[in-house]
Design an enzyme around this catalytic site. Structure first.
Site, PDB file in Angstrom:
ATOM      1  N   ASN A  10       1.368  -1.008  -0.264  1.00 27.22           N
ATOM      2  CA  ASN A  10       0.113  -0.132  -0.770  1.00 27.22           C
ATOM      3  C   ASN A  10       0.784   0.923  -0.111  1.00 27.22           C
ATOM      4  O   ASN A  10       1.612   1.459   1.536  1.00 27.22           O
ATOM      5  CB  ASN A  10      -0.800   0.085   1.316  1.00 27.22           C
ATOM      6  CG  ASN A  10      -1.299   1.572   1.228  1.00 27.22           C
ATOM      7  OD1 ASN A  10      -2.012   2.376   0.865  1.00 27.22           O
ATOM      8  ND2 ASN A  10      -2.300   1.197   1.911  1.00 27.22           N
ATOM      9  N   LYS A  12      -0.180   4.315   0.013  1.00 29.04           N
ATOM     10  CA  LYS A  12      -0.094   5.186   0.603  1.00 29.04           C
ATOM     11  C   LYS A  12      -0.500   7.089  -0.410  1.00 29.04           C
ATOM     12  O   LYS A  12      -0.314   6.623  -1.581  1.00 29.04           O
ATOM     13  CB  LYS A  12       0.291   5.864   1.891  1.00 29.04           C
ATOM     14  CG  LYS A  12       0.016   4.123   2.720  1.00 29.04           C
ATOM     15  CD  LYS A  12       0.328   4.517   3.892  1.00 29.04           C
ATOM     16  CE  LYS A  12      -0.287   2.951   4.676  1.00 29.04           C
ATOM     17  NZ  LYS A  12      -0.331   3.301   6.171  1.00 29.04           N
ATOM     18  N   HIS A  95      -9.522   1.589   5.116  1.00 31.21           N
ATOM     19  CA  HIS A  95      -8.131   1.519   5.957  1.00 31.21           C
ATOM     20  C   HIS A  95      -8.390   2.341   6.637  1.00 31.21           C
ATOM     21  O   HIS A  95      -9.197   3.292   6.872  1.00 31.21           O
ATOM     22  CB  HIS A  95      -6.966   2.091   4.411  1.00 31.21           C
ATOM     23  CG  HIS A  95      -5.508   2.205   5.379  1.00 31.21           C
ATOM     24  ND1 HIS A  95      -5.107   2.951   6.326  1.00 31.21           N
ATOM     25  CD2 HIS A  95      -4.713   0.980   5.177  1.00 31.21           C
ATOM     26  CE1 HIS A  95      -4.182   2.572   6.583  1.00 31.21           C
ATOM     27  NE2 HIS A  95      -4.114   1.553   5.768  1.00 31.21           N
ATOM     28  N   GLU A  97      -6.230   4.483   7.678  1.00 33.16           N
ATOM     29  CA  GLU A  97      -6.483   6.095   8.311  1.00 33.16           C
ATOM     30  C   GLU A  97      -7.740   6.413   7.100  1.00 33.16           C
ATOM     31  O   GLU A  97      -7.434   8.375   7.919  1.00 33.16           O
ATOM     32  CB  GLU A  97      -4.715   6.201   6.625  1.00 33.16           C
ATOM     33  CG  GLU A  97      -3.562   5.926   7.533  1.00 33.16           C
ATOM     34  CD  GLU A  97      -2.874   5.745   6.883  1.00 33.16           C
ATOM     35  OE1 GLU A  97      -2.700   5.811   5.193  1.00 33.16           O
ATOM     36  OE2 GLU A  97      -1.608   4.841   7.451  1.00 33.16           O
ATOM     37  N   GLU A 167      -4.969  -4.941  10.462  1.00 30.15           N
ATOM     38  CA  GLU A 167      -4.575  -3.899  10.769  1.00 30.15           C
ATOM     39  C   GLU A 167      -3.901  -2.769  12.243  1.00 30.15           C
ATOM     40  O   GLU A 167      -5.101  -2.556  11.861  1.00 30.15           O
ATOM     41  CB  GLU A 167      -3.734  -2.842  10.232  1.00 30.15           C
ATOM     42  CG  GLU A 167      -3.925  -3.383   8.437  1.00 30.15           C
ATOM     43  CD  GLU A 167      -2.998  -2.440   8.070  1.00 30.15           C
ATOM     44  OE1 GLU A 167      -2.476  -2.626   6.743  1.00 30.15           O
ATOM     45  OE2 GLU A 167      -3.604  -1.002   7.104  1.00 30.15           O
ATOM     46  N   GLY A 173       3.294   1.804  10.374  1.00 31.41           N
ATOM     47  CA  GLY A 173       4.141   3.173  10.381  1.00 31.41           C
ATOM     48  C   GLY A 173       4.648   3.871  12.005  1.00 31.41           C
ATOM     49  O   GLY A 173       5.320   4.764  12.159  1.00 31.41           O
ATOM     50  N   SER A 213       3.819  -2.003  10.602  1.00 37.68           N
ATOM     51  CA  SER A 213       5.335  -2.674  10.485  1.00 37.68           C
ATOM     52  C   SER A 213       6.054  -3.725   9.710  1.00 37.68           C
ATOM     53  O   SER A 213       6.268  -4.360  10.701  1.00 37.68           O
ATOM     54  CB  SER A 213       5.550  -1.959  11.422  1.00 37.68           C
ATOM     55  OG  SER A 213       5.315  -0.216  12.220  1.00 37.68           O
TER      56      SER A 213
HETATM   57  P1  13P Z   1       3.734   0.195   7.599  1.00 37.26           P
HETATM   58  O1  13P Z   1       3.943  -0.910   6.787  1.00 37.26           O
HETATM   59  O2  13P Z   1       3.619   1.218   6.877  1.00 37.26           O
HETATM   60  O3  13P Z   1       3.472   0.346   9.316  1.00 37.26           O
HETATM   61  O4  13P Z   1       1.518   0.240   7.030  1.00 37.26           O
HETATM   62  C1  13P Z   1       1.032  -0.255   7.021  1.00 37.26           C
HETATM   63  C2  13P Z   1       0.139  -0.003   6.342  1.00 37.26           C
HETATM   64  O5  13P Z   1      -1.058   0.706   6.955  1.00 37.26           O
HETATM   65  C3  13P Z   1      -0.812  -1.133   4.948  1.00 37.26           C
HETATM   66  O6  13P Z   1      -1.929  -0.480   4.586  1.00 37.26           O
END
Ligand code: 13P
Length: 253
Positions: A10, A12, A95, A97, A167, A173, A213
């Site tokens: 992903n 982002k 997601h 976010e 997640e 992150g 992560s």
């Molecule tokens: P990270 O791998 O950067 O922690 O992000 C995870 C994520 O949100 C994937 O959708």
């Protein structure tokens, strides 16, 4: 039980067009055969057309979001039909976010899930708890509830076309990964809900990924867990070598 492992990147809101193309050229022919590992990159919408044109048999392209309706006056939005018309085969739904910054709700996640499968786009449906919920011990109840709501009115046949990504928000992150055992335990709880909703045969065919992560140095121990079928990866999917390490790790699943 024969679930093909999936590694989905992903991206982002990262990369420019040139970075995105350089990644595809570097990775495309090096990913394992799709019968062994499903390798997917979920890219910003503006790159999708260029990336789909260059995707190989074994590296597929997905979107990071889509609208729940067929069409209408929704400035800035993209429909499932639009994605499909460009050959996009996956979409990330719900997601954390998007839930946090764009007010996505369990209800809209449910509508988008149904819309995606009806357009033969595989939704990667995200669920996961906050740190507060993890600390007060209600993770499994919270996540199970998210799954029940996401799959409301979803038929058995439609459910089989979906992928779930667990997640934990506190692990995204932050460099804090859920321990493999923690991740597996919650993923098992998710599978239990699927058993309640659709029975064991269907539940055992639906892939459940872990995200938060995931890096080359922890992917092996996560994938070694019984119920973790792959990973949804943010930061570590941006670099070609790192992404290739992750997809190759899934070969051992
Ligand atoms: P990270 O791998 O950067 O922690 O992000 C995870 C994520 O949100 C994937 O959708």
């Amino acid at each position: 039980m024969n679930r093909i492992p999936m590694i989905a990147g992903n991206w982002k809101m990262f990369k420019t067009k040139d970075d995105a193309l350089a990644f595809i050229y570097a990775v495309n022919v090096k990913v394992p055969e799709k019968e062994k590992v499903e390798s997917v990159i979920c890219a910003p919408a503006i790159f999708l057309r260029d990336l789909v044109k260059r995707e190989g048999e074994d590296l597929r392209i997905g979107a990071q979001n889509m609208h729940e309706l067929d069409e209408g006056a929704y400035t800035g939005e993209i429909s499932a039909g639009m994605l499909k018309s460009y050959g996009v085969e996956y979409v990330v739904i719900g997601h954390s976010e998007r839930r946090e910054y764009y007010n996505e709700t369990d209800e809209s996640v449910n509508k988008k899930l149904i819309q995606a499968v009806r357009h033969e786009i595989t939704p990667i449906v995200c669920v996961g708890e906050s740190l507060e919920i993890r600390e007060n011990g209600t993770t499994n109840t919270f996540v199970k509830d998210q799954v029940v709501k996401a799959y409301q009115n979803v038929t058995e046949k439609e459910a089989l076309e979906t992928v779930i990504a667990y997640e934990p928000i506190w692990a995204i992150g932050t460099g804090k990964t859920a321990t493999p055992e923690q991740a597996n335990e919650t993923i098992k709880a998710i599978r239990d809900v699927l058993v309640e909703l659709y029975g064991t045969t269907v539940a055992e065919q639906i892939r459940i990924l872990y995200g938060g992560s995931v890096k080359p140095n922890n992917v092996d121990e996560l994938l070694a867990q019984s119920d973790i079928d792959g990973a949804l990866v943010g930061g570590a999917s941006l670099d070609p070598d790192s992404f290739l390490t992750l997809v190759n790790a899934a070969l051992n699943k």
